[in-house]
Design a protein around this motif. Structure first.
Motif, mmCIF file in Angstrom:
data_model
loop_
_atom_site.group_PDB
_atom_site.id
_atom_site.type_symbol
_atom_site.label_atom_id
_atom_site.label_comp_id
_atom_site.label_asym_id
_atom_site.label_seq_id
_atom_site.Cartn_x
_atom_site.Cartn_y
_atom_site.Cartn_z
ATOM 1 N N MET A 1 11.888 -2.828 0.189
ATOM 2 C CA MET A 1 10.741 -2.272 -0.501
ATOM 3 C C MET A 1 10.826 -0.755 -0.451
ATOM 4 O O MET A 1 11.150 -0.185 0.579
ATOM 5 N N ARG A 2 10.510 -0.142 -1.550
ATOM 6 C CA ARG A 2 10.512 1.320 -1.620
ATOM 7 C C ARG A 2 9.103 1.819 -1.948
ATOM 8 O O ARG A 2 8.408 1.222 -2.775
ATOM 9 N N ILE A 3 8.726 2.888 -1.305
ATOM 10 C CA ILE A 3 7.466 3.555 -1.634
ATOM 11 C C ILE A 3 7.839 4.723 -2.526
ATOM 12 O O ILE A 3 8.609 5.602 -2.129
ATOM 13 N N SER A 4 7.300 4.752 -3.724
ATOM 14 C CA SER A 4 7.644 5.809 -4.677
ATOM 15 C C SER A 4 7.054 7.145 -4.237
ATOM 16 O O SER A 4 6.098 7.202 -3.443
ATOM 17 N N ALA A 5 7.621 8.222 -4.760
ATOM 18 C CA ALA A 5 7.062 9.553 -4.492
ATOM 19 C C ALA A 5 5.626 9.603 -4.984
ATOM 20 O O ALA A 5 4.752 10.184 -4.326
ATOM 21 N N ARG A 6 5.366 8.975 -6.109
ATOM 22 C CA ARG A 6 4.014 8.951 -6.670
ATOM 23 C C ARG A 6 3.034 8.295 -5.684
ATOM 24 O O ARG A 6 1.943 8.802 -5.453
ATOM 25 N N ALA A 7 3.434 7.170 -5.099
ATOM 26 C CA ALA A 7 2.570 6.476 -4.136
ATOM 27 C C ALA A 7 2.386 7.315 -2.872
ATOM 28 O O ALA A 7 1.276 7.432 -2.350
ATOM 29 N N ASP A 8 3.470 7.908 -2.376
ATOM 30 C CA ASP A 8 3.395 8.749 -1.184
ATOM 31 C C ASP A 8 2.450 9.924 -1.421
ATOM 32 O O ASP A 8 1.560 10.201 -0.612
ATOM 33 N N TYR A 9 2.616 10.595 -2.535
ATOM 34 C CA TYR A 9 1.745 11.735 -2.857
ATOM 35 C C TYR A 9 0.296 11.287 -3.039
ATOM 36 O O TYR A 9 -0.634 11.983 -2.617
ATOM 37 N N ALA A 10 0.088 10.130 -3.667
ATOM 38 C CA ALA A 10 -1.273 9.637 -3.876
ATOM 39 C C ALA A 10 -1.965 9.360 -2.552
ATOM 40 O O ALA A 10 -3.130 9.724 -2.359
ATOM 41 N N VAL A 11 -1.256 8.726 -1.628
ATOM 42 C CA VAL A 11 -1.842 8.434 -0.315
ATOM 43 C C VAL A 11 -2.133 9.743 0.417
ATOM 44 O O VAL A 11 -3.211 9.910 0.997
ATOM 45 N N ARG A 12 -1.199 10.676 0.375
ATOM 46 C CA ARG A 12 -1.423 11.961 1.048
ATOM 47 C C ARG A 12 -2.623 12.693 0.469
ATOM 48 O O ARG A 12 -3.457 13.249 1.218
ATOM 49 N N ALA A 13 -2.762 12.704 -0.855
ATOM 50 C CA ALA A 13 -3.906 13.370 -1.488
ATOM 51 C C ALA A 13 -5.214 12.675 -1.118
ATOM 52 O O ALA A 13 -6.212 13.329 -0.808
ATOM 53 N N ALA A 14 -5.209 11.341 -1.122
ATOM 54 C CA ALA A 14 -6.419 10.592 -0.784
ATOM 55 C C ALA A 14 -6.809 10.801 0.675
ATOM 56 O O ALA A 14 -7.993 10.954 1.000
ATOM 57 N N ARG A 69 -13.266 14.414 -5.050
ATOM 58 C CA ARG A 69 -13.720 13.825 -3.796
ATOM 59 C C ARG A 69 -13.553 12.324 -3.910
ATOM 60 O O ARG A 69 -13.382 11.782 -5.012
ATOM 61 N N LEU A 70 -13.585 11.654 -2.779
ATOM 62 C CA LEU A 70 -13.494 10.197 -2.797
ATOM 63 C C LEU A 70 -14.744 9.619 -3.459
ATOM 64 O O LEU A 70 -15.848 10.134 -3.263
ATOM 65 N N ALA A 71 -14.560 8.542 -4.204
ATOM 66 C CA ALA A 71 -15.680 7.915 -4.905
ATOM 67 C C ALA A 71 -16.440 6.933 -4.013
ATOM 68 O O ALA A 71 -17.511 6.462 -4.391
ATOM 69 N N ALA A 72 -15.893 6.626 -2.846
ATOM 70 C CA ALA A 72 -16.517 5.712 -1.887
ATOM 71 C C ALA A 72 -16.174 6.211 -0.493
ATOM 72 O O ALA A 72 -15.286 7.055 -0.337
ATOM 73 N N PRO A 73 -16.850 5.722 0.524
ATOM 74 C CA PRO A 73 -16.485 6.120 1.889
ATOM 75 C C PRO A 73 -15.027 5.777 2.185
ATOM 76 O O PRO A 73 -14.515 4.740 1.745
ATOM 77 N N ALA A 74 -14.366 6.652 2.931
ATOM 78 C CA ALA A 74 -12.942 6.475 3.250
ATOM 79 C C ALA A 74 -12.673 5.159 3.969
ATOM 80 O O ALA A 74 -11.594 4.581 3.818
ATOM 81 N N ALA A 75 -13.633 4.655 4.707
ATOM 82 C CA ALA A 75 -13.463 3.384 5.418
ATOM 83 C C ALA A 75 -13.400 2.208 4.455
ATOM 84 O O ALA A 75 -12.910 1.134 4.809
ATOM 85 N N GLU A 76 -13.870 2.392 3.228
ATOM 86 C CA GLU A 76 -13.901 1.307 2.242
ATOM 87 C C GLU A 76 -12.721 1.341 1.272
ATOM 88 O O GLU A 76 -12.616 0.480 0.401
ATOM 89 N N ILE A 77 -11.851 2.331 1.407
ATOM 90 C CA ILE A 77 -10.698 2.453 0.509
ATOM 91 C C ILE A 77 -9.433 2.214 1.322
ATOM 92 O O ILE A 77 -9.168 2.919 2.292
ATOM 93 N N SER A 78 -8.673 1.219 0.918
ATOM 94 C CA SER A 78 -7.434 0.913 1.652
ATOM 95 C C SER A 78 -6.258 1.672 1.049
ATOM 96 O O SER A 78 -6.300 2.108 -0.102
ATOM 97 N N VAL A 79 -5.219 1.782 1.849
ATOM 98 C CA VAL A 79 -3.970 2.376 1.359
ATOM 99 C C VAL A 79 -3.449 1.540 0.189
ATOM 100 O O VAL A 79 -2.950 2.079 -0.797
ATOM 101 N N ALA A 80 -3.610 0.231 0.277
ATOM 102 C CA ALA A 80 -3.171 -0.645 -0.814
ATOM 103 C C ALA A 80 -3.904 -0.315 -2.112
ATOM 104 O O ALA A 80 -3.295 -0.318 -3.185
#
Length: 156
Positions: A1-14, A69-80
């Motif tokens: 399995m590979r994590i794309s740069a897009r996914a890595d950057y998205a998780v880091r930004a979130a 900003r996050l649209a929901a509390p960070a505890a309610e948003i998963s990395v998935a």
């Protein structure tokens, strides 16, 4: 399995937005600030933030006092959730979902393997929230996997 740069950057930004929200404020963050502090190419980040906005993971406002900003509390948003928003389903085999694959009877066990892989990936990414990453308090099952020394050894 590979994590794309897009996914890595998205998780880091979130996660950056999750850390920003930890004080409980309503602060919005400019995309340029996220890009600069996370080392993400700004144009690439704008596309990522647009995908996250369409998935209702972030919201944005233009103009003075604008930003993301996050649209929901960070505890309610998963990395998935974040990865699915920018890359689609977590596990694909030849462009198909594992549960939709068809093999000759002799190879039917491969479907079971790919479905198990998807379940394993989900068990880590669905159970890890942006809050957990922002605070460093990973779920016990994730920490246990990472604490196993064999997890850090590269395969052939």
């Amino acid at each position: 399995m590979r994590i794309s740069a897009r996914a890595d950057y998205a998780v880091r930004a979130a996660v950056f937005l999750a850390r920003t929200a930890q004080g409980g404020g309503d602060e919005r963050v400019a995309g340029e600030r996220i890009a600069a502090e996370e080392g993400i190419p700004p144009t690439f980040l704008e596309g990522i933030l647009s995908a996250l906005r369409k998935a209702d993971i972030v919201d944005s406002r233009r103009g003075a006092g604008g930003g993301y900003r996050l649209a929901a509390p960070a505890a309610e948003i998963s990395v998935a959730d974040v990865i699915r928003a920018v890359d689609g389903p977590l596990v694909f085999v030849r462009g198909e979902r594992p549960s939709e694959l068809e093999y000759p009877v002799a190879d039917a066990h491969l479907v079971t393997l790919w479905v198990a892989l998807r379940a394993s990936v989900r068990s880590v990414l669905d159970e890890t929230s942006l809050e957990a990453l922002a605070t460093g308090s990973l779920p016990p099952q994730v920490r246990a996997l990472a604490d196993d020394p064999s997890s850090w050894v590269s395969g052939p």
